[in-house]
Each structure stands twice: as C-alpha cells, then as structure tokens.
Design a protein around this motif. Structure first.
Motif, PDB file in Angstrom:
ATOM      1  N   ALA A 161      13.834   4.849   9.206  1.00  0.00           N
ATOM      2  CA  ALA A 161      13.122   5.262   7.935  1.00  0.00           C
ATOM      3  C   ALA A 161      12.568   3.725   7.820  1.00  0.00           C
ATOM      4  CB  ALA A 161      13.772   5.507   6.697  1.00  0.00           C
ATOM      5  N   LEU A 162      13.502   2.650   7.995  1.00  0.00           N
ATOM      6  CA  LEU A 162      12.388   1.675   7.531  1.00  0.00           C
ATOM      7  C   LEU A 162      11.592   1.091   9.058  1.00  0.00           C
ATOM      8  CD1 LEU A 162      16.005  -0.636   7.120  1.00  0.00           C
ATOM      9  CD2 LEU A 162      13.940  -0.132   5.149  1.00  0.00           C
ATOM     10  N   LEU A 163      11.515   1.448   9.697  1.00  0.00           N
ATOM     11  CA  LEU A 163      10.817   1.635  11.356  1.00  0.00           C
ATOM     12  C   LEU A 163       9.714   2.759  10.875  1.00  0.00           C
ATOM     13  CD1 LEU A 163      10.066   1.121  14.668  1.00  0.00           C
ATOM     14  CD2 LEU A 163      11.751   2.449  14.981  1.00  0.00           C
ATOM     15  N   THR A 164       9.917   3.907  10.815  1.00  0.00           N
ATOM     16  CA  THR A 164       8.506   4.194  10.477  1.00  0.00           C
ATOM     17  C   THR A 164       8.150   3.751   9.387  1.00  0.00           C
ATOM     18  OG1 THR A 164       9.664   5.942  10.913  1.00  0.00           O
ATOM     19  CG2 THR A 164       7.547   6.756  10.017  1.00  0.00           C
ATOM     20  N   ARG A 165       8.594   3.213   8.200  1.00  0.00           N
ATOM     21  CA  ARG A 165       7.862   3.285   7.112  1.00  0.00           C
ATOM     22  C   ARG A 165       6.778   1.384   7.270  1.00  0.00           C
ATOM     23  NH1 ARG A 165       8.676   5.244   3.407  1.00  0.00           N
ATOM     24  NH2 ARG A 165       9.694   4.943   2.213  1.00  0.00           N
ATOM     25  N   ALA A 166       7.513   0.597   8.671  1.00  0.00           N
ATOM     26  CA  ALA A 166       6.904  -0.509   8.414  1.00  0.00           C
ATOM     27  C   ALA A 166       5.740  -0.127   8.985  1.00  0.00           C
ATOM     28  CB  ALA A 166       7.755  -1.481   9.590  1.00  0.00           C
ATOM     29  N   PHE A 167       5.320   0.731   9.839  1.00  0.00           N
ATOM     30  CA  PHE A 167       4.057   0.936  10.396  1.00  0.00           C
ATOM     31  C   PHE A 167       3.456   1.711   9.541  1.00  0.00           C
ATOM     32  CE2 PHE A 167       6.717   1.369  13.864  1.00  0.00           C
ATOM     33  CZ  PHE A 167       6.146  -0.038  14.672  1.00  0.00           C
ATOM     34  N   GLN A 168       4.429   2.572   8.167  1.00  0.00           N
ATOM     35  CA  GLN A 168       2.825   3.391   7.230  1.00  0.00           C
ATOM     36  C   GLN A 168       1.789   2.237   6.735  1.00  0.00           C
ATOM     37  OE1 GLN A 168       5.663   5.852   4.366  1.00  0.00           O
ATOM     38  NE2 GLN A 168       4.183   7.104   4.224  1.00  0.00           N
ATOM     39  N   LEU A 169       3.044   1.726   6.310  1.00  0.00           N
ATOM     40  CA  LEU A 169       2.735   0.944   5.396  1.00  0.00           C
ATOM     41  C   LEU A 169       1.605   0.125   5.873  1.00  0.00           C
ATOM     42  CD1 LEU A 169       5.123  -1.890   3.894  1.00  0.00           C
ATOM     43  CD2 LEU A 169       3.659  -0.424   2.471  1.00  0.00           C
ATOM     44  N   ALA A 170       1.689  -0.323   7.381  1.00  0.00           N
ATOM     45  CA  ALA A 170       0.565  -1.360   8.153  1.00  0.00           C
ATOM     46  C   ALA A 170      -1.073  -0.272   8.099  1.00  0.00           C
ATOM     47  CB  ALA A 170       0.675  -1.360   9.483  1.00  0.00           C
TER      48      ALA A 170
END
Lengths: 309, 309
Positions: free
Chosen positions: B131-140
């Motif tokens: 979830a954190l990996l996916t959220r990282a790209f979502q934020l970007a």
C-alpha cells in the motif's frame, strides 16, 4: 472456421465467434507485450525469471480484454492501450503472487503450476511482486503513445484502484472477514468491490480516458464495470457448487469445505442465480446508454455471467 | 541558540548550525506531510495503522532532505518538492518493511521498535508495504504543484530507481551475495549502488528536475548522489567497528558476528577510511561544478561521511 485456442473452445460455451476472435487476438497481443516489457537486461536473473514465470502462467487476461474492448467500442487505436493493458495485468499478477504467500492464503498451486514462492522461494516471490507493481507504473509513465496529460490521468486512476482504498484494502478486508463467522451480503459485496471490482472497473475507466469519453459515457462504463466485477465473483461462487470439476480445475464444493463467505452461502443457489441475472441485466442496461458499438462489451458481460469455468 | 532535536545535538557532532536548522525544518515538514498523506478515510483501519506505524518510526529522512537541499540550492519553492519528498520516504519505508520480513532479513526490531510483522502480523506487513509503494506513486501523480510533464518525468525517474533494475534488484543481489563466501569490493559497491544508492541518487535527480537544472548540473548532482550513497554505506560499516554502542543503537561488531560483506572486511579499517575520504572529496568536487549555493549539500555530504551514528 478460425482456430480458437483450446481453452476458449472448451470453456466458453457462450462465446460468439466474434467474441472468440476478439479474445484470441487481444490475449495474444497482451501476452506478447508482457514478454517484451517485463524483463530488462539489468534485472537480476533470478528476479527476472520469477517475474516472467508468473506473467506467463496464463489466466483469462480479463482486465486487458476489457480495456481493449472499450477501445474497440470507440474505434480507438489499440496501440493507445498497450501500456495500460500491460500495467493492469502486471498489477493483477503481483497481487496473486503476494496473496498466495504462506502468510496470506498459503497456496501451493495457481492454475495448476506451483505458486511463485513454491517454485522459487518466499523472498524471491515477495520481491517479484514488488518489482511487477513498480514496473506497472513505470510502463504507464514511459508510454510513448499518449500525452503526459493522459498518462497522469491514467496513473491517478490506476494507483487509486490498486492501493489502500482499492485492491490492497480489499485484500485486507477479506482477510479480516475470514475471522468473522457472520457477514451480510452487502459487506461481502463491499469487500469484493475493492478486492477484485476496483481493478476490473478501472480497466473500463482507463479505456474511457484513452477514448476521450464524455463524463456520462465514463459513468456508464464504470457502472458496467462494477456489475461485471460482482457478477464475476457471484459466478465463481456458483461454479464452485454447480461446476464441472474437470472444467473448473478444483474440487466442487471447496468453498464450503474451506468455510468461505460466498454468495451461495448467503443467498442460496437460487438467490445467487437471480442476483447474477440482475447484475447482467444492469451491465447491459449501462451499455444501452452508450452511443457506440458495444457488441464486444455486451458479449463479454454474457461470457462472464454464463461461463462454465 | 536555536533548539535542536535531541538526536541532532547528540549524534551530529559535525552538524553546522545552519545544517542543523535546515535538517530540523525539513524533517518536521516531511513528517507532517507524511501524516497527512499516508492514510485516507477509506483505508481499512488496521492497514492504515500499519502504514502509519512504520512511517512514524522515525529515521533520518535522508532522501527527502537531499531533495529539499537541491531545491534550496537553486532557490526553488519547497512546495514543489513536497509530493516527491513523501514519495521517496514512502518507498524507503515500504522497502524496510518488506526487508525485515521473516523470509528476508527476519528482523524483530527496527530503530528500537518491533518491526511491522512483529507489531501486527506478516500478512498485514506485506500489505502495508504494498500500500505504501502504491501510495508513493499516487502522491506523485496527484501532485498539484507541478505540471503533468514534470510529474511524468519524476515518475519515470522514481519507478526506474525503485524497481527491478534499481532498489528491488539490489535487494535481490544482496540476498544472493549473502550466500557467497567471497565478493570483490566492486561487486559490493554495485549491489549497494542499486540497493541504497539508486533511491538516494534519484532524490537529487528529482530535485534537479524540479529546479529545471541543465544536463550538466543534473549529471553533477547524480555524481554527488552516487558518492554520498556509497559513503553512507562505508561509514555504516566503519561505525559497526569504531562506533559507540549507545549511539549506534546496536552492538559494535555485529556485522562481523553476522558474517556480512562489508567494506571494512574487504579493505581493512584504514582502507575503508581512505575510500570514505575519497568519496567525500569526489562529492564535494561534483558540487564545485554547480554554479549555485551548494552550502547545505556540501554540509550534508560531510555529515554523512563524518556522523557518529
């Protein structure tokens, strides 16, 4: 008559010739693209092998097919959707690798082959999943067929559908629900809506963005996607009690044996069948509001609801 | 005199007042942003707790600090880097959660607190990392401070640095190297260059993109990043034999006990010290080719090479 792959001839008794040709063509297309794009020469060998092993393990490639079906519907060039189709399948594949891990569902077999952690080892399986998830977003960002504006919109949709509020969140909820003895059908639907529905629905939405659909068309595509996502799950549950063991590839009644929450358990066989019919009608109704050639999309909905495996 | 956080006063004996203020300011900034952006109301509670638990576990926040230092150097507004800073820290955090898992390094403690799979359970830890990996790209992708063109460029850099050819690949190589008895210093450097160097270097590159740097400036930032990435690791290895147990938070000599490949083992203490000095000189030389105020960046390089914890 065209030569259809064995799996299509055997399983898809509701497949029209046109749909079968469409499925064969785009399944081959996405599988060839996955081979090209998953592995790069700088990837450590064992990691690359594990990534490819799971990507090559087969499956229906439903998410890419749905995306290409939207492009077909609006006469959008399929090249526009190639990166998105691969991204969707890579995210689906990584989720299967991680879901199969001993700490999660602890499965030894997937589609008749050893799961990634059984074929390689647990650490390699975790890393192969991480690498496929990252590669999915890399492909979407590197796509040369679309504008930066469109790529950002696709990435926004894809990250939202696959993260903590989407697929990963759904897997978490599903794990927690397994510890509960009772669950309502709306709770079960909410879990599936995230765990499998979000990534199916986003395939449709991404196709809509690539086809410059209007907001109304997008909302009907989304409605269609939600219906077939749920229909897919209800049909799975029905096949578990009504299916042919040889066709579905697992013992009939295994959900009951594993004490899983299913629509059949909640609604009975008749209730689940009626629910499935309603979902199919709703999916077809959504397509009725779209002014384009939706034949493949409606055939796909029937295929999902009426398949025998 | 300004109030510095205890850890800075205690550990960073080479910290100038200006650097300490900079570190305090931007560490607080990124930590506040991480709290805001990691968890959304639709995140299942336990998953959200696990994501926050690891994000709040502290650490030096080196990657965000490097990015903000580049923005400071080129007088770019820090808002431009907020999403990228959070993305970098989320990717670093997810990698620690997955690296700590029983199937990988099997660590019970991280920064004095139970690791994610010990505090929650293994399945939750795997999903929190995903979830954190996916959220990282979502934020970007969701970042409102930058153009789509810039966001795509940042996402291209970030996905390349963190995937199968970058950080994940480095972790795979590191695991495989542990099974070897002999390794050369260039092999060890290549592993670290991927495992930790790529994400440190990309923090600098992303700062350069956000600051509209020239290609020459970008290549010097990259050179600086590669040097301090390696310096960070060499210093870690030296601290393991020369450090103060109370300061470094683990027994002196634990690398030797665990039979780890280190620069000290390969080069001896004197050799490793000389290598570290050379890396620091190279990092500072790279900054000398950049026509901007590089004071914070050079102070950060000295801090990394000369820290006592």
């Amino acid at each position: 008559m065209a030569r259809f792959p064995r799996c299509l001839r055997r399983n898809c008794n509701v497949t029209t010739d046109k749909l079968a040709r469409f499925m064969e063509q785009y399944k081959s297309r996405v599988e060839a693209l996955l081979l090209q794009s998953a592995r790069k020469k700088e990837t450590p060998q064992r990691l690359g092998e594990a990534m490819m092993y799971s990507l090559e393990a087969g499956g229906k490639r439903v998410r890419p097919l749905l995306l290409y079906a939207v492009l077909d519907c609006f006469r959008t060039a399929p090249e526009k959707g190639d990166a998105a189709a691969c991204s969707l399948e890579m995210i689906h594949t990584y989720s299967l690798i991680h879901d199969d891990l001993p700490a999660m569902d602890d499965d030894d077999l997937r589609r008749g082959k050893p799961t990634s952690h059984r074929r390689f080892d647990e650490a390699t399986a975790i890393l192969a999943g991480d690498a496929l998830l990252t590669r999915a977003f890399q492909l979407a960002a590197d796509d040369r067929e679309n504008s930066d504006e469109k790529k950002i919109r696709l990435l926004q949709l894809l990250t939202a559908a696959s993260g903590a509020e989407g697929m990963v969140g759904g897997q978490m909820e599903d794990m927690q629900a397994e510890e509960q003895t009772e669950i309502t059908s709306s709770e079960l639907a909410a879990i599936h809506d995230h765990k499998t529905g979000d990534l199916l629905a986003v395939a449709l939405q991404m196709g809509g963005v690539l086809s410059d659909c209007t907001e109304i068309e997008q909302s009907q595509l989304d409605r269609y996607g939600r219906c077939i996502g749920l229909a897919f799950q209800v049909k799975d549950d029905l096949l578990d009690v009504e299916g042919d063991e040889a066709e579905i590839g697992k013992p009939v009644g295994s959900d009951e044996t594993n004490n899983k929450h299913t629509y059949v358990r909640l609604m009975g066989i008749e209730g689940a069948r009626e629910f499935l019919d309603q979902l199919l009608r709703d999916a077809l109704d959504a397509l009725g509001h779209i002014d384009a050639d939706t034949e493949i999309l409606s055939d796909l909905a029937r295929y999902i609801a009426q398949r025998t495996a």
